[in-house]
Design an enzyme around this catalytic site. Structure first.
Site: not given
Length: 230
Positions: A6, A80, A156, A160, A189
């Site tokens: 990860v 990730n 962003y 993505k 987060t």
């Protein structure tokens, strides 16, 4: 025993994913840039720390060599690691701003995937999970009923969208590997300033894709409720 690597796993969704997969019986290799934070996080969840900077070719190669020497191969790769990038008036964005976001969020996935493909191909059930976002979905960002339509995050969101397309194209090309994209949703987060559901809920789609069996899907984009529009 399933071995899973990860990236960006020293905090937030990456750390929660590592913890959940350890609990599921995986041998987890926790990748992070910072050795101090990475080792502390790995010790906390029962994983092994491997230093990796997804923006650095030499670092990625060294991480793959480390895993080859210690584990010999992996079964699951969770890409990730990601950054939010600059937020603010779009007039102030520069080419350097978008380059920095793409280098982590998109090019980083390519670097890591290609370095770890030989290790994945030692597995009878190789799986790649790319952590994407509903902010990269054309459908969700144009749906007034969805929270994704209420935000403007050009750098962003563009990165993505690229991650999701990269996932579908790699799924077509890598016939022997299952490649899927997970949307954690709006998760509390540092990216969201603490807004959204818990990291435990956010990690559900990632963990679900990381634990698929030999008959599992490929080329899918999902959240914890199911398939998402492109």
């Amino acid at each position: 025993m399933t071995t899973t690597f990860v990236t960006g796993a020293n905090k937030s969704l990456g750390l929660e994913t590592a913890l959940r997969l350890v609990e599921a019986g995986h041998t987890v290799l926790l990748g992070a840039r910072d050795p101090g934070r990475g080792r502390a996080a790995a010790e906390a969840v029962g994983a092994r720390f491997v230093r990796i900077d997804v923006t650095d070719d030499a670092s990625v190669r060294a991480a793959a060599a480390d895993v080859a020497a210690h584990e010999g191969g992996i079964d699951v790769l969770v890409n990730n690691a990601g950054v939010l990038g600059k937020v603010g008036p779009v007039e102030e964005y520069t080419a350097a701003d978008i380059s920095a976001v793409l280098d982590v969020n998109v090019v980083g996935i390519v670097r890591v995937t290609h370095a770890f493909l030989p290790l994945l191909r030692t597995s009878a059930n190789p799986v790649i999970v790319n952590v994407s976002s509903g902010m990269g979905s054309f459908g969700l960002t144009h749906d007034p009923a969805r929270i994704e339509s209420r935000y403007a995050l050009p750098l962003y969101a563009a990165s993505k969208a690229a991650v999701t397309m990269l996932t579908t194209q790699y799924a077509r090309e890598l016939k022997d590997v299952k490649v899927n994209a997970a949307d954690p949703g709006q998760t509390a987060t540092d990216f969201t300033g603490g807004l959204g559901h818990s990291v435990a809920e956010g990690a559900e789609s990632i963990v679900a894709l990381a634990t698929i069996g030999p008959d599992g899907p490929t080329g899918r984009f999902v959240d914890r409720s199911g398939d998402l529009p492109w």
